[in-house]
Design an enzyme around this catalytic site. Structure first.
Site, PDB file in Angstrom:
ATOM      1  N   SER A  63      31.800  40.531  48.341  1.00 15.86           N
ATOM      2  CA  SER A  63      32.676  40.932  47.312  1.00 15.86           C
ATOM      3  C   SER A  63      32.258  41.956  46.359  1.00 15.86           C
ATOM      4  O   SER A  63      33.194  42.395  45.757  1.00 15.86           O
ATOM      5  CB  SER A  63      33.120  39.618  46.390  1.00 15.86           C
ATOM      6  N   LYS A  66      34.266  45.017  46.752  1.00  8.40           N
ATOM      7  CA  LYS A  66      35.693  45.130  45.753  1.00  8.40           C
ATOM      8  C   LYS A  66      35.396  46.118  44.759  1.00  8.40           C
ATOM      9  O   LYS A  66      36.525  46.526  44.357  1.00  8.40           O
ATOM     10  CB  LYS A  66      36.007  43.908  45.376  1.00  8.40           C
ATOM     11  N   TYR A 191      40.060  43.965  55.178  1.00  9.50           N
ATOM     12  CA  TYR A 191      39.177  43.413  53.929  1.00  9.50           C
ATOM     13  C   TYR A 191      37.996  42.650  54.709  1.00  9.50           C
ATOM     14  O   TYR A 191      37.142  43.048  53.951  1.00  9.50           O
ATOM     15  CB  TYR A 191      40.367  42.364  53.290  1.00  9.50           C
ATOM     16  N   TYR A 243      34.140  35.618  38.619  1.00 10.78           N
ATOM     17  CA  TYR A 243      35.182  34.857  38.921  1.00 10.78           C
ATOM     18  C   TYR A 243      35.233  33.869  37.719  1.00 10.78           C
ATOM     19  O   TYR A 243      35.234  34.343  36.579  1.00 10.78           O
ATOM     20  CB  TYR A 243      34.889  33.986  40.123  1.00 10.78           C
TER      21      TYR A 243
HETATM   22  N1  GLN Z   1      34.858  37.902  52.078  1.00 10.46           N
HETATM   23  C1  GLN Z   1      34.741  36.824  51.184  1.00 10.46           C
HETATM   24  C2  GLN Z   1      35.869  35.922  50.886  1.00 10.46           C
HETATM   25  O1  GLN Z   1      37.068  36.332  51.281  1.00 10.46           O
HETATM   26  C3  GLN Z   1      34.387  37.300  49.822  1.00 10.46           C
HETATM   27  C4  GLN Z   1      34.164  36.279  48.783  1.00 10.46           C
HETATM   28  C5  GLN Z   1      33.286  36.536  47.812  1.00 10.46           C
HETATM   29  O2  GLN Z   1      32.137  37.429  47.863  1.00 10.46           O
HETATM   30  N2  GLN Z   1      33.165  36.088  46.634  1.00 10.46           N
HETATM   31  O3  GLN Z   1      35.968  34.771  50.856  1.00 10.46           O
END
Ligand code: GLN
Length: 307
Positions: A63, A66, A191, A243
Site C-alpha cells: 500500500s 498508493k 492495482y 487505516y
Molecule cells: N495489495 C494489498 C491489498 O490489496 C495492499 C493492502 C495493504 O498494504 N494494506 O490487500
C-alpha cells in the site's frame, strides 16, 4: 544530531519486538517472508543517508504504492478527483466493504483499497490502457527515487490476484454505483502489480524526499508536484495512512506516514528528512509491528515530530 547512533540504539532496542506480530498471509506469496527482519533508513536533504539492518533488502511495498498513484492522479486531476474518492479517515479496515455500500460507492480516501483501486482506474482512464499506466507508475517511482532499475514482482502480483476476491468485490461495488470506468479484472490486476513493486528502505526513503520537501526533491532539485498538493498528500498520510490505526499512529509517532502489508512504512518529517522502515510482521491493523514502534522511538529520541 548523531543519527547513526540513534538508529543503532533503535536497532538494539527493537530486537525483542521482532518476535511479535504476524506476516501477511492472505497474499500467499507474502506468507513466505521470514518474520524476524528489520531495516530503517533516513535521508537528509544534502543526500546523506543513515541506515540500520537489512536496508538493501527489497520487499513488497504494497500500500505504500498508493502514495505514488495518488500523487500521479493529483498531477492529472484537480477537484474532480474528489467526486470519486474522499479524503476522510475511514475508521475501518483497509479492505472493508461495508462503508462503501453505505456511502454509495465513493471510497473514504485514496489509501484504503477501494480508494486506491478507484485512483488506479482514474489513471487508466487518462492513459487509455493499463500497460501504459503501469509504465507511467514505474517510471514515476524510478524518477523520484533516481533509480532506473526498480520493478515489480510478478509472482506476488499473481498471487494477490488469485486471492483478490475482496478487491474485485470492492471494484464491482463501485462499478454498480457508477464510480468505475474501466474493466474491473484488468484494473484490479494493475492495482496488484503496483502493490507488488519491490524496494528497500534506502530506495523508499529516497523516493519520499519530494514529499518531505513540499513537492521538490532537494537532492535532484526536480519538482514532482506543487507545494499545495504535497501539503495535501502529507495531510492524507497523517489522517489515513494507517487505516483504522491512523489516530493511534499520529498519537504515538506524530508524522505523516504510509504503511503497507509487506511491512514497510514511509514517513516524512516535513522540511527535514524522509524515513523508511521495514519489518514484515504486522499488528492487528495490518501495519508493521516493529516498524511502528521504531518510528515512535525515533520521534521520542529526536523530538522530530510535527507536533
Ligand atoms: N495489495 C494489498 C491489498 O490489496 C495492499 C493492502 C495493504 O498494504 N494494506 O490487500
Amino acid at each position: 544530531m548523531n543519527y547513526q547512533k540513534i538508529l543503532d540504539e533503535i536497532y538494539a532496542e527493537i530486537q525483542p519486538e521482532l518476535s511479535y506480530g504476524k506476516v501477511a498471509d492472505y497474499i500467499p506469496a507474502l506468507a513466505e517472508v521470514e518474520k524476524k527482519q528489520f531495516a530503517m533508513t533516513l535521508t537528509l536533504p544534502d543526500g546523506t543517508m543513515y541506515s540500520v539492518g537489512d536496508s538493501q533488502k527489497r520487499f513488497s511495498i504494497q500500500s505504500i504504492s498508493k502514495v505514488f498513484t495518488f500523487t500521479l492522479a493529483l498531477q492529472l486531476y484537480s477537484k474532480e478527483l474528489y467526486n470519486r474518492v474522499g479524503v476522510e479517515p475511514s475508521g475501518n479496515a483497509f479492505n472493508s466493504l461495508v462503508q462503501l455500500e453505505y456511502e454509495n460507492g465513493i471510497p473514504r480516501n485514496p489509501f484504503i483499497n477501494a480508494g486506491a483501486i478507484a485512483i488506479t482506474d482514474s489513471l487508466i482512464s487518462h492513459y487509455k490502457d493499463e500497460y501504459k499506466t503501469l509504465e507511467v507508475i514505474m517510471q514515476f517511482i524510478r524518477d523520484i527515487s533516481c533509480n532506473p532499475i526498480l520493478s515489480f514482482d510478478q509472482i506476488v502480483a499473481k498471487s494477490e490476484m488469485e486471492y483478490g476476491d475482496r478487491n474485485l468485490a470492492l471494484a464491482r461495488l463501485m462499478k454498480s454505483f457508477g464510480n468505475f470506468e474501466n474493466d474491473v479484472p484488468k484494473t484490479v490486476m494493475m492495482y496488484c502489480k503496483h502493490c507488488a513493486i519491490t524496494m528497500n528502505t534506502e530506495e523508499l526513503s529516497r523516493a519520499m524526499m519530494f514529499l518531505a520537501f513540499g513537492g521538490t526533491d532537494p537532492i535532484s532539485k526536480k519538482t514532482f508536484i506543487s507545494s499545495s498538493k504535497a501539503k495535501r498528500i502529507n495531510a492524507v498520510m497523517l489522517t489515513c495512512g494507517h487505516y483504522d490505526a491512523s489516530g493511534e499512529f499520529a498519537y504515538h509517532v506524530g508524522l505523516p506516514a504510509k504503511s503497507g502489508v509487506g511491512g514497510g512504512i514511509v514517513a516524512t518529517v516535513p522540511g527535514t528528512m524522509s524515513i523508511a522502515v521495514w519489518s514484515p510482521a504486522l499488528n492487528k491493523y495490518g501495519n508493521s509491528h516493529a516498524g511502528t514502534i521504531a518510528l515512535e522511538k525515533f520521534t521520542t529520541k529526536t523530538g522530530l515530530s510535527i507536533f
